[in-house]
Design an enzyme around this catalytic site. Structure first.
Site, PDB file in Angstrom:
ATOM      1  N   LYS A   1       0.834  -1.207   0.000  1.00  0.00           N
ATOM      2  CA  LYS A   1       0.000   0.000   0.000  1.00  0.00           C
ATOM      3  C   LYS A   1       0.870   1.261   0.000  1.00  0.00           C
ATOM      4  CE  LYS A   1      -3.048   0.688   3.478  1.00  0.00           C
ATOM      5  NZ  LYS A   1      -2.952   2.030   4.109  1.00  0.00           N
ATOM      6  N   SER A   2       1.889   1.296   0.853  1.00  0.00           N
ATOM      7  CA  SER A   2       2.729   2.503   0.937  1.00  0.00           C
ATOM      8  C   SER A   2       3.414   2.784  -0.399  1.00  0.00           C
ATOM      9  CB  SER A   2       3.796   2.318   2.014  1.00  0.00           C
ATOM     10  OG  SER A   2       3.195   2.215   3.277  1.00  0.00           O
TER      11      SER A   2
ATOM     12  N   GLY B   1      -5.164   7.993   5.551  1.00  0.00           N
ATOM     13  CA  GLY B   1      -4.252   8.983   6.120  1.00  0.00           C
ATOM     14  C   GLY B   1      -3.045   9.209   5.234  1.00  0.00           C
TER      15      GLY B   1
ATOM     16  N   SER C   1       6.979   9.019  12.324  1.00  0.00           N
ATOM     17  CA  SER C   1       5.901   8.949  11.332  1.00  0.00           C
ATOM     18  C   SER C   1       6.465   9.104   9.931  1.00  0.00           C
ATOM     19  CB  SER C   1       4.856  10.033  11.593  1.00  0.00           C
ATOM     20  OG  SER C   1       4.008  10.131  10.466  1.00  0.00           O
TER      21      SER C   1
ATOM     22  N   GLN D   1       4.608   9.206   7.370  1.00  0.00           N
ATOM     23  CA  GLN D   1       3.720  10.116   6.638  1.00  0.00           C
ATOM     24  C   GLN D   1       4.183  11.556   6.805  1.00  0.00           C
ATOM     25  OE1 GLN D   1      -0.228   9.180   8.025  1.00  0.00           O
ATOM     26  NE2 GLN D   1      -0.312   7.243   6.898  1.00  0.00           N
TER      27      GLN D   1
ATOM     28  N   ASP E   1       1.815  -1.216  11.901  1.00  0.00           N
ATOM     29  CA  ASP E   1       0.486  -1.625  11.429  1.00  0.00           C
ATOM     30  C   ASP E   1       0.166  -3.078  11.779  1.00  0.00           C
ATOM     31  OD1 ASP E   1      -0.016   0.878  10.411  1.00  0.00           O
ATOM     32  OD2 ASP E   1       0.697   0.377   8.397  1.00  0.00           O
TER      33      ASP E   1
ATOM     34  N   LYS F   1      -4.426   5.925  14.656  1.00  0.00           N
ATOM     35  CA  LYS F   1      -4.547   5.265  13.344  1.00  0.00           C
ATOM     36  C   LYS F   1      -6.009   5.339  12.886  1.00  0.00           C
ATOM     37  CE  LYS F   1      -0.220   4.181  13.044  1.00  0.00           C
ATOM     38  NZ  LYS F   1       0.631   4.890  12.089  1.00  0.00           N
TER      39      LYS F   1
ATOM     40  N   ARG G   1      -6.331   1.949  17.952  1.00  0.00           N
ATOM     41  CA  ARG G   1      -6.153   0.496  17.810  1.00  0.00           C
ATOM     42  C   ARG G   1      -5.860  -0.207  19.133  1.00  0.00           C
ATOM     43  NH1 ARG G   1      -3.139   0.387  11.859  1.00  0.00           N
ATOM     44  NH2 ARG G   1      -5.119   0.399  10.712  1.00  0.00           N
TER      45      ARG G   1
ATOM     46  N   ARG H   1      -7.685  -3.043   9.523  1.00  0.00           N
ATOM     47  CA  ARG H   1      -6.789  -3.996  10.203  1.00  0.00           C
ATOM     48  C   ARG H   1      -7.434  -4.589  11.461  1.00  0.00           C
ATOM     49  NH1 ARG H   1      -2.613  -3.570   6.802  1.00  0.00           N
ATOM     50  NH2 ARG H   1      -2.039  -1.465   6.163  1.00  0.00           N
TER      51      ARG H   1
HETATM   52  C1  S3P Z   1       2.397   4.849   6.272  1.00  0.00           C
HETATM   53  C2  S3P Z   1       2.944   5.200   7.471  1.00  0.00           C
HETATM   54  C3  S3P Z   1       2.396   4.757   8.778  1.00  0.00           C
HETATM   55  C4  S3P Z   1       1.429   3.606   8.625  1.00  0.00           C
HETATM   56  C5  S3P Z   1       0.475   3.811   7.495  1.00  0.00           C
HETATM   57  C6  S3P Z   1       1.222   3.970   6.182  1.00  0.00           C
HETATM   58  C7  S3P Z   1       3.031   5.349   5.039  1.00  0.00           C
HETATM   59  O1  S3P Z   1       1.733   5.846   9.389  1.00  0.00           O
HETATM   60  O2  S3P Z   1       0.720   3.395   9.825  1.00  0.00           O
HETATM   61  O3  S3P Z   1      -0.408   2.697   7.379  1.00  0.00           O
HETATM   62  O4  S3P Z   1       2.742   4.809   3.943  1.00  0.00           O
HETATM   63  O5  S3P Z   1       3.841   6.282   5.126  1.00  0.00           O
HETATM   64  P1  S3P Z   1       2.524   6.942  10.267  1.00  0.00           P
HETATM   65  O6  S3P Z   1       3.438   7.674   9.381  1.00  0.00           O
HETATM   66  O7  S3P Z   1       1.456   7.837  10.824  1.00  0.00           O
HETATM   67  O8  S3P Z   1       3.226   6.149  11.332  1.00  0.00           O
END
Ligand code: S3P
Length: 444
Positions: free
Chosen positions: A28-29, A101, A174, A176, A326, A353, A357, A401
């Site tokens: 996914k990322s 997110g 993070s 993200q 995750d 999340k 969770r 999840r």
């Molecule tokens: C992700 C980062 C994670 C993860 C999310 C995907 C990403 O979040 O939990 O499912 O693709 O960069 P955080 O950056 O908030 O930890």
């Protein structure tokens, strides 16, 4: 898209031995990033193995709204005709990131240093999640953001017309937040520096380098210092997305707790910033072998052979949290079947999340007859050595999840376990019920 359809309960019954090959979908990322970086390159990026879950489809729709041409050619085969760094056009409509997110935070970063305004929203889960963690560092570039109380969506972001490069230390681990700052840094002149004290998933760094950006990571006593030179011309790429270790976690964990199971999960990313679950399971006594290690799409991958195992509880090292963030929900489900306590500390990020969770797992496990302890930053599961009662309906709070973790638990519990809404699963693993059914899961 925000809002889900009608909730559909889904029940997992105690299942026979799981056998066969589980081909889980693309990461996914990496799927999100291949669409976003493809949209910021000049020319056509080709992607295979793209995850076609709703989260990623929402990113594809957003990239179209910002002016990229995004086309599906076949299952998992997509192309993105990018508009170049600084080439986004202002979207005409609100950008709806649904449950994702990663979509909203990375796309806010990608548009934050262009002179345009965009409004973002999402579903009831995403509208509760904190966005200030991204808009605070973006304001250092000159970006402005106007959201609801507590920095919640819907939120309007006004991109900086004359952005300045920034130096920023992320206050929480993070990927993200790190990625949003790096993507914003692409359209700022000069060097943008992000410092992270604890390493988080590094797909953005790997892919930015692959797309031709000048990016340099230095490991220091302060943590990772990531330096990106702004205003590159990104070159389109051919991206082969490896299979998602976070999705692989569900068939892997199910096979460990369903007696007599023996399955193969091929081609799973073993990026060290993502694969913390697997050494954790091995420490618990899991029979997992890592076969045919090789490289795919710039990521280490391996085939996982997994057999039913008698597990024992352990203390999960807190410094491993980022590399398996995750996977704690499904680890908590598996820990219920282990002998002894499994202690998960340093996990407060789980509270922000798709759902809280820690709370969702704690309430669901209690309903299934499992003793837990929790505080703000900790979850402890008291294992029942294979004898988990089950027999409950669990609330998933729009969290894919949580839903999949309790479906796994129900496959080995004494009485069936129902999740109140199985539709949440389609955000990350649209073929979950079919794939698990083919292995021998009894879902209804
Ligand atoms: C992700 C980062 C994670 C993860 C999310 C995907 C990403 O979040 O939990 O499912 O693709 O960069 P955080 O950056 O908030 O930890």
């Amino acid at each position: 898209m925000s809002g889900h359809g009608t909730p559909q309960p889904l029940t997992a019954h105690r299942s026979g031995p799981l056998k066969g090959v589980a081909e889980v979908p693309g990461d996914k990322s990496i799927s999100h990033r291949s669409l976003i970086l493809g949209a910021m390159a000049v020319g056509e990026t080709r992607i295979t193995g793209l995850l076609e879950g709703q989260d990623v489809l929402d990113t594809a729709a957003a990239m179209r709204a910002f002016g990229a041409e995004v086309t599906q050619h076949g299952a998992g085969a997509w192309s993105v005709h990018g508009v170049g760094v600084g080439g986004f056009r202002e979207p005409e409509q609100v950008i709806d990131c649904g449950n994702s997110g990663t979509s909203v935070r990375l796309i806010m970063g990608a548009m934050a240093t262009s002179a345009m305004t965009a409004t973002f929203t999402g579903d009831a889960s995403l509208r509760k999640r904190p966005m200030a963690r991204v808009t605070d560092p973006l304001s250092l570039f000159g970006t402005q953001a106007y959201g609801r109380k507590g920095g919640r969506l819907p939120m309007t972001v006004v991109g900086a017309a004359d952005p300045v490069a920034v130096r920023y230390t992320t206050p929480m681990p993070s990927a993200q937040v790190k990625s949003a700052v790096l993507l914003a840094g692409l359209n700022a002149p000069g060097e943008t520096v992000v410092i992270e004290r604890e390493a988080t998933r590094d797909h953005s760094e790997r892919m930015l380098a692959g797309f031709g950006a000048q990016i340099h990571v230095e490991r220091t006593s302060e943590g990772n210092v990531i330096t990106l030179t702004g205003q590159p011309e990104l070159r389109p790429q051919v991206v082969a997305v490896p299979r998602d270790p976070s999705s692989a976690a569900f068939p892997v964990c199910a096979a460990l707790i369903v007696e007599g199971s023996d399955i193969l999960v091929p081609g799973v990313s073993q990026n060290p910033t993502r694969n913390g679950l697997y050494p954790t399971l091995v420490e618990m006594g899991a029979d997992i072998t890592f076969e045919n290690p090789c490289e795919e799409g710039g990521e280490p991958v391996a085939d996982l052979r997994v057999r039913f195992s008698a597990l024992k509880g352990i203390e999960v090292p807190p410094e491993r949290a980022s590399s398996m963030i995750d996977e704690y929900p499904v680890l908590a489900a598996v820990a219920a079947f282990a002998q002894g306590r499994t202690v998960m500390r340093g996990v407060k990020e789980l509270r922000v999340k798709e759902s809280d969770r820690i709370d969702a797992m704690a309430r669901g496990l209690e309903a299934c007859g499992v003793r837990i302890e929790e505080d703000e930053d900790t979850l402890i599961v008291h294992g029942m050595a294979g004898d988990v009662p089950g027999g409950a309906t669990v609330a998933v709070h729009l969290d894919h999840r949580i839903a999949m973790s309790f479906m796994v638990l129900g496959m080995a519990a004494k009485s069936p376990v129902t999740v109140d809404d199985g539709t949440a699963i389609s955000t990350s693993f649209p073929i979950f019920t079919r794939l698990m059914g083919d292995l021998g899961a009894r879902f209804a």
